[in-house]
Design an enzyme around this catalytic site. Structure first.
Site, PDB file in Angstrom:
ATOM      1  N   SER A 130       0.829  -1.213   0.000  1.00 31.02           N
ATOM      2  CA  SER A 130       0.000   0.000   0.000  1.00 31.02           C
ATOM      3  C   SER A 130       0.862   1.260   0.000  1.00 31.02           C
ATOM      4  O   SER A 130       2.013   1.239   0.425  1.00 31.02           O
ATOM      5  CB  SER A 130      -0.876   0.033   1.249  1.00 31.02           C
ATOM      6  OG  SER A 130      -1.634  -1.139   1.339  1.00 31.02           O
TER       7      SER A 130
HETATM    8  N1  SAH Z   1      -0.238  -5.345   4.056  1.00 30.69           N
HETATM    9  C1  SAH Z   1       0.543  -5.682   2.870  1.00 30.69           C
HETATM   10  C2  SAH Z   1      -0.170  -5.386   1.568  1.00 30.69           C
HETATM   11  C3  SAH Z   1      -1.398  -6.154   1.403  1.00 30.69           C
HETATM   12  S1  SAH Z   1      -1.808  -6.614  -0.253  1.00 30.69           S
HETATM   13  C4  SAH Z   1       1.876  -5.000   2.881  1.00 30.69           C
HETATM   14  O1  SAH Z   1       2.198  -4.251   3.836  1.00 30.69           O
HETATM   15  O2  SAH Z   1       2.640  -5.208   1.939  1.00 30.69           O
HETATM   16  C5  SAH Z   1      -3.095  -7.734   0.200  1.00 30.69           C
HETATM   17  C6  SAH Z   1      -2.577  -9.073   0.678  1.00 30.69           C
HETATM   18  O3  SAH Z   1      -3.680  -9.776   1.227  1.00 30.69           O
HETATM   19  C7  SAH Z   1      -2.020  -9.945  -0.433  1.00 30.69           C
HETATM   20  O4  SAH Z   1      -0.750 -10.395  -0.105  1.00 30.69           O
HETATM   21  C8  SAH Z   1      -3.018 -11.101  -0.509  1.00 30.69           C
HETATM   22  O5  SAH Z   1      -2.452 -12.321  -0.912  1.00 30.69           O
HETATM   23  C9  SAH Z   1      -3.538 -11.147   0.898  1.00 30.69           C
HETATM   24  N2  SAH Z   1      -4.849 -11.791   1.087  1.00 30.69           N
HETATM   25  C10 SAH Z   1      -5.933 -11.752   0.297  1.00 30.69           C
HETATM   26  N3  SAH Z   1      -6.964 -12.452   0.833  1.00 30.69           N
HETATM   27  C11 SAH Z   1      -6.502 -12.933   2.024  1.00 30.69           C
HETATM   28  C12 SAH Z   1      -7.077 -13.737   3.042  1.00 30.69           C
HETATM   29  N4  SAH Z   1      -8.336 -14.211   2.954  1.00 30.69           N
HETATM   30  N5  SAH Z   1      -6.309 -14.048   4.116  1.00 30.69           N
HETATM   31  C13 SAH Z   1      -5.035 -13.607   4.226  1.00 30.69           C
HETATM   32  N6  SAH Z   1      -4.430 -12.857   3.272  1.00 30.69           N
HETATM   33  C14 SAH Z   1      -5.154 -12.511   2.190  1.00 30.69           C
END
Ligand code: SAH
Length: 244
Positions: free
Chosen positions: A88
Site C-alpha cells: 500500500s
Molecule cells: N499489508 C501488505 C499489503 C497487502 S496486499 C503489505 O504491507 O505489503 C493484500 C494481501 O492480502 C495480499 O498479499 C493477498 O495475498 C492477501 N490476502 C488476500 N486475501 C486474504 C485472506 N483471505 N487471508 C489472508 N491474506 C489474504
C-alpha cells in the site's frame, strides 16, 4: 604531475558538490527519502500520531520491495509485490495504523501480510504482531524477509485470514489490508472490548470505504473514514481461490 593533482582536486570537489554527497558513506542511502516521505506525504497530510510517524521514519521500506523498485519505495503510491498484489501507499499505511490507536502493550492481528511492510510498522509500535497471508508464495517470501531483517516479534501464518487467529485471540486491534465485501464475523468475535478493527469495505474492485469498527460494550460502533482502493480478499471472502 600537476595535471594529476588537478584531476584529483576536480574529482574531490565533484564529490562534495554532488547531490549524493554525504549519502554514499551513510549506512542507509534512503534515509533522506524516508524523511521526506514522513514530513511531506504523511505529516503533511494530517497524520499526527507520534508513534506512527516514528515507526514509518525507521522501517526501511525499500527492503520490502523488489530491488528494481527500490528507488520508488518512498514515493506516495502503491507498488507491485508479485502475484498481482501491492504494497500500500505510505499515506494509507499511516492512516490505517493511526486509526488503530495503538498502545505499546497491544496485541495486533493483520490480515494480508503481503510484503510485510505494514506488519513491520506495527512491530515498531507494539510488542505482539500476528499476521496471516493466504498466498503460499508470498508467505514463504515474507517469512524469510522478516527473519532476515530481524523482526522476530512478528508471527506469520499461512492461511485464510477470514477466520482470524483463534489461538492468540482476543486482539486489541485488527487490520485488514485487502478489500472485503463484508466484515468477517470471526474477526469481530476476536476483538477485545474497546478493540478497533480497520478494514476496506465495499463490493466493487475500484474503490472501498475505509471503515473502523470499535467494540463498545459488546456492540460494534461503525465509522466510515474515506475512500481507498485495495486488492480483493480471497478465500472464504470471495469466489476466487488461491492458486498454489
Ligand atoms: N499489508 C501488505 C499489503 C497487502 S496486499 C503489505 O504491507 O505489503 C493484500 C494481501 O492480502 C495480499 O498479499 C493477498 O495475498 C492477501 N490476502 C488476500 N486475501 C486474504 C485472506 N483471505 N487471508 C489472508 N491474506 C489474504
Amino acid at each position: 604531475m600537476r595535471a594529476r593533482v588537478l584531476v584529483i582536486c576536480l574529482l574531490f570537489s565533484l564529490a562534495i558538490l554532488s547531490p549524493w554527497a554525504g549519502l554514499s558513506s551513510s549506512d542507509d542511502p534512503f534515509a533522506r527519502a524516508r524523511k521526506r516521505m514522513v514530513e511531506v506525504d504523511i505529516k503533511g497530510r494530517g497524520i499526527k500520531d507520534r508513534r506512527v510517524l516514528r515507526a514509518m521514519g525507521s522501517v526501511p521500506r525499500h527492503l520490502f520491495v523488489e530491488e528494481y523498485l527500490r528507488r520508488e519505495a518512498y514515493a506516495d503510491y502503491p507498488l507491485p509485490i508479485g502475484e498481482g498484489q501491492t504494497i500500500s501507499q505510505p499515506y494509507v499505511v499511516a492512516l490505517m495504523t493511526e486509526l488503530l490507536e495503538l498502545k505499546p502493550d497491544d496485541r495486533v492481528l493483520e490480515i494480508g501480510t503481503g510484503s510485510g511492510y505494514q506488519a513491520a510498522v506495527l512491530a515498531e509500535i507494539v510488542k505482539e504482531v500476528y499476521t496471516i497471508e493466504i498466498r503460499k508464495g508470498l508467505f514463504e517470501k515474507v517469512k524469510r524477509r522478516l527473519k532476515d531483517l530481524g523482526y522476530h516479534s512478528i508471527k506469520v501464518k499461512h492461511g485464510d485470514g477470514y477466520f482470524g487467529w483463534e489461538e492468540y485471540a482476543p486482539f486489541d486491534a485488527i487490520i485488514v489490508t485487502a478489500a472485503a465485501n463484508h466484515i468477517p464475523p470471526p474477526l469481530l468475535k476476536q476483538l477485545k472490548e474497546g478493540g478497533r478493527l480497520v478494514i476496506p469495505l465495499g463490493s466493487t474492485r475500484y474503490f472501498q470505504t475505509l471503515t473502523r469498527i470499535t467494540m463498545v460494550k459488546g456492540e460494534p460502533i461503525v465509522e466510515h473514514i474515506t475512500s481507498v482502493r485495495f486488492v480483493p480478499m480471497i478465500g472464504r471472502m470471495g469466489s476466487a481461490t488461491p492458486h498454489d
